[in-house]
Scaffold this motif. Structure first.
Motif: not given
Length: 471
Positions: A183-210
């Motif tokens: 999700l990192d490259p999708v949110f950062i490059f494809a969606c153009g969300w920058g650092v916010e996209g990286a953060a969103l990708a991170t917490i979605l991964g953390q939710v799955l681990t939980f």
């Protein structure tokens, strides 16, 4: 379901096979956890630039604090679980894990509220500059939403490994990291969300681990944790967190050292040719990469933890020594590989995080070569701290852990720049590694001598018992 005889393999199976069985999944789990930050840094560096990386370096200490409290409970419960199973007290082991679950939920909620109300002052505290602050706030506002999932998921992972299912812990971490990486490259490059996209990708991964870790509790191998076990007992909770204090101090010490380093780097960097932002971003890369090396070293220590704890509880001291020494050997071998990479191939590592100008590359190379000059000694010190935690000696564990990050590194970081400027922050690393290694060596040798004498007494008592039965 795992039987009692399978659990007792900790006391009978070959040490090397057992250490690898627990260490490899532990290493992978910790490595994946470290890669959350690394992957973010790589894509942010490519898509946003070094100011984005500086921003993640500012938020990183807050994440480490959250993980510190998670490991205080999770690693403490893991050590408690191993010791109680070794003593044959399954009911107490279940109570310890149940109390740990309740504590993790409480800490997760508390950190969510802390982040919501105090993010900006915390960003200033952790060294945000005028240029990096907007990026840090954009990144942090989303990252804090994942704090409850990080706390509970990471804590449960420790318990799952100690309970005899290291592969489940590994799978939960890998699944989250894969989601983050996709999700990192999708949110950062494809969606153009920058650092916010990286953060969103991170917490979605953390939710799955939980989710994977939480679902495991419904059908564990050994323990059946009930609601009664989850009712907080002051005595049990205190003991559990006492066993986890070494891991807690390790993380808090990292936070303190990053806080001090960031502020000293910004202060002395502003007076150098590099300015404040280049050193802040470059040093952050060094610290994140070092977390990968630490993941291997800590993983071997944690891998030996169930074996050490079980056999110490069962008074099988010879196996305790063998497991500890093998973990030290493995961690030191990995540290040696890291040393070679950092000293001879730093630019290859730096290039992963984006193409910057010559001034940035110059300071980044210098940071790797100086700050991590004696990282080869860190494997011994890291495993030794976990070893003392595993045998229920939190004071010695705390001393070993504190010696590098707090007792030596922080004073050196504050003092050396007075005499040699910005480079003093970097030279604080090898100074801390050397002194903390000597402290750990002395304490380890004394403990190994004690274990040898304990083993001799156990053998003598067994011999006397046999002779008594013969007559």
């Amino acid at each position: 379901m795992e039987t009692a005889s399978e659990t007792k393999l900790l006391g009978t199976a070959p040490i090397g096979r057992l250490v690898m069985k627990y260490a490899v999944p532990s290493v992978i789990s910790l490595l994946v956890n470290a890669l959350y930050n690394i992957v973010d840094q790589i894509f942010i560096g490519q898509g946003v630039g070094y100011l984005g990386n500086a921003a993640t370096n500012v938020i990183f200490p807050l994440t480490v604090i959250v993980i510190a409290f998670s490991l205080l409970v999770g690693d403490g419960a893991a050590a408690y679980l191993s010791l109680k199973l070794g003593e044959g007290r399954k009911d107490q082991a279940q109570r310890g894990v149940g109390n740990a679950v309740t504590l993790l939920v409480i800490f997760g909620a508390a950190f969510l509220l802390l982040g919501i109300f105090f993010l900006e002052p915390l960003a200033h505290l952790f060294g945000a500059t005028e240029n990096s602050l907007p990026y840090a706030l954009d990144y942090g506002r989303i990252i804090i939403l994942g704090f409850p999932f990080v706390v509970i998921g990471t804590g449960l992972n420790s318990c799952i490994r100690a309970e005899g299912s290291p592969k489940v812990a590994m799978i939960s971490m890998i699944a989250g990291a894969v989601v983050n990486t996709i999700l990192d490259p999708v949110f950062i490059f494809a969606c153009g969300w920058g650092v916010e996209g990286a953060a969103l990708a991170t917490i979605l991964g953390q939710v799955l681990t939980f989710l994977i870790s939480a679902l495991y509790l419904r059908k564990p191998k050994v323990l059946q944790v009930s609601r009664r076990d989850m009712k907080l007992s002051f005595r049990t909770a205190k003991t559990v967190m006492g066993y986890g204090v070494s891991s807690f101090i390790t993380q808090i010490a990292i936070t303190v050292s990053i806080l001090v380093s960031n502020n000293m780097i910004v202060q002395y960097g502003a007076a150098s040719v590099y300015g404040p932002d280049i050193p802040l971003a470059a040093f952050g890369i060094v610290m994140k990469v070092y977390q990968i090396l630490l993941a291997f070293m800590i993983g071997f220590g944690i891998g030996a933890q169930p074996i050490v704890g079980f056999n110490y509880g069962a008074r099988n001291f010879l196996r305790v020594k063998k497991a500890y020494l093998l973990a030290v050997l493995c961690a030191t071998a990995v540290a040696a590989v890291g040393f070679v990479m950092f000293q001879f191939f730093p630019q290859g590592i730096i290039n992963l995080f984006g193409s910057e100008d010559a001034l940035y590359n110059e300071f980044a190379q210098k940071s790797f070569r100086i700050f991590l000059m004696l990282c080869i000694l860190a494997g011994f010190q890291t495993v030794t701290g976990i070893f003392f935690q595993s045998i229920g000696k939190p004071v010695k564990a705390a001393v070993v852990t504190l010696s590098r990050q707090i007792l030596v590194l922080v004073p050196a970081t504050l003092i050396l720049p007075i005499f040699i400027g910005l480079d003093g922050v970097l030279w604080a690393g090898p100074v801390a590694d050397a002194i903390s290694f000597l402290i750990a060596l002395v304490l380890a040798l004394l403990e190994l001598k004690h274990l040898t004498s304990q083993h001799a007494r156990e053998q003598e008592a067994a011999l006397c018992a046999e002779q008594g039965q013969a007559f």
